[in-house]
Write an enzyme that holds these catalytic residues in place. Structure first.
Site, mmCIF file in Angstrom:
data_model
loop_
_atom_site.group_PDB
_atom_site.id
_atom_site.type_symbol
_atom_site.label_atom_id
_atom_site.label_comp_id
_atom_site.label_asym_id
_atom_site.label_seq_id
_atom_site.Cartn_x
_atom_site.Cartn_y
_atom_site.Cartn_z
ATOM 1 N N ALA A 42 0.821 -1.213 0.000
ATOM 2 C CA ALA A 42 0.000 0.000 0.000
ATOM 3 C C ALA A 42 0.850 1.255 0.000
ATOM 4 C CB ALA A 42 -0.919 -0.006 1.229
ATOM 5 N N LYS A 43 2.093 1.140 0.416
ATOM 6 C CA LYS A 43 2.945 2.315 0.562
ATOM 7 C C LYS A 43 3.329 2.954 -0.772
ATOM 8 C CE LYS A 43 3.065 1.964 5.062
ATOM 9 N NZ LYS A 43 2.423 2.967 5.953
ATOM 10 N N ASP A 44 3.126 2.230 -1.880
ATOM 11 C CA ASP A 44 3.369 2.852 -3.184
ATOM 12 C C ASP A 44 2.519 4.105 -3.346
ATOM 13 O OD1 ASP A 44 4.990 0.711 -3.695
ATOM 14 O OD2 ASP A 44 3.832 -0.070 -5.385
#
Length: 346
Positions: A42-44
């Site tokens: 999700a950090k993208d």
């Protein structure tokens, strides 16, 4: 569809129904598989949003350096964005980071500094304080500061929340996700709560983290701080992106149960998800009595299991932690799928 570059593939991840691992849960349960992002987490979403906002505001110049403290996922995403855009990437991590994550960061070109995993937040040796120091010392550095940068939560408010609302046809009633920086859960949750004020938002916490007690009492209790193995869940300080008023309840889960749930997802659902995903699934089972057949529950599965091959998917590591014996204790009994998969509408 053809894309111009890797960054264009970020977001629009699938929502997948869980079946065998939730056979005794009355609600319909779906997992938001953030591992389908190019950086496998999700950090993208936040890495791209934070960097592009910094560029727009003139805080990051061509050829500059991006610095942050990370459990690994944000670091890899930042390194990916920096690789494409031509920035230097300098990261601090704790020693509990998996070997797989550490190698991935370096493979993407990031410079990585390991910090003591048990150092308190205000300790100069802590990964957060060390990142702050590096950001001050490196000329032209931009400190991404995922724990306190509001662009973290905004990235999910603008993307993850709308995606889940659309994917469930507006039927989502519960959102469950790990609380760490707070950006994924609170950004997503804020959007969903605006669409339906009755949506329940549950935060998963770890034993050894201060967040649950702070939510319940408003007290930052250092006696709550202790070592634990789950990555991307819990904190030993209070991040600015955790919206405590938005969250209905914090639920603590153990390292062992979370590890076994992670393995169960792979073996019974065919989903190779990360350690915190197992924590989220464990949380669901701890609150399942509150759910009804009318509920639609979305679990935020933050990253991919390939980042944990040397940890939760390694039998020797599991044995060293004392997690592997009696594995069957938290596994669901073998069962056929009572209700075949169908859309959130039912």
């Amino acid at each position: 569809m053809a894309y111009s570059n890797i960054l264009e593939t970020i977001g629009k991840t699938p929502l997948v129904r869980l079946n065998k691992t939730v056979a005794n849960v009355r609600a319909r349960v779906y997992a938001k598989l953030e591992s389908f992002n190019p950086g496998l987490s999700a950090k993208d979403r936040i890495a791209l949003h934070i960097i592009e906002r910094a560029e727009q505001m003139g805080r990051l110049q061509p050829g500059g350096t991006v610095v942050d403290a990370t459990s690994g996922n944000t670091g890899l995403s930042l390194a990916m964005v920096c690789a494409w855009k031509g920035y230097r990437c300098v990261l601090t991590v704790t020693e509990k980071i998996s070997k797989d994550k550490l190698n991935s960061l370096r493979a993407m070109g990031a410079e990585v500094e390991l910090c003591p995993k048990d150092a308190k937040h205000d300790d100069p040796r802590s990964y957060v304080r060390r990142a702050e120091q590096l950001a001050r010392e490196i000329p032209g550095a931009f400190y991404a500061n995922q724990n306190f940068n509001a662009d973290n939560a905004e990235a999910h408010y603008l993307s993850t929340g709308p995606e889940i609302w659309a994917e469930t046809d507006g039927q989502v009633t519960w959102l469950i996700g790990s609380a760490s920086t707070g950006g994924t859960l609170c950004g997503t949750g804020r959007y969903l709560r605006e669409q339906n004020p009755k949506v329940k938002i549950i935060a998963v916490d770890a034993y050894g983290s201060v967040l649950k007690k702070y939510h319940e009492t408003g007290i930052f209790d250092e006696s709550e701080i202790g070592p634990y193995q789950i990555e991307g869940t819990g904190k030993n300080f209070i991040p600015g992106n955790v919206d405590f008023e938005l969250i209905d309840r914090f639920v603590k889960v153990t390292d062992r149960e979370s590890a076994l749930r992670t393995r169960e997802l792979a073996r019974r659902e065919g989903i190779l998800a990360g350690y915190s995903s197992g924590a989220v699934l464990q949380c669901l089972h701890q609150i399942k009595e509150q759910l009804t057949p009318q509920d639609v529950v979305v679990l935020l599965f933050a990253d991919h299991g390939s980042k944990y091959i040397s940890k939760v998917f390694d039998d020797e590591w599991m044995k060293e932690q004392g997690f592997l014996p009696e594995e069957e204790a938290v596994e669901e009994p073998a069962a056929t799928i009572a209700n075949p998969p169908h859309s959130p509408k039912g």
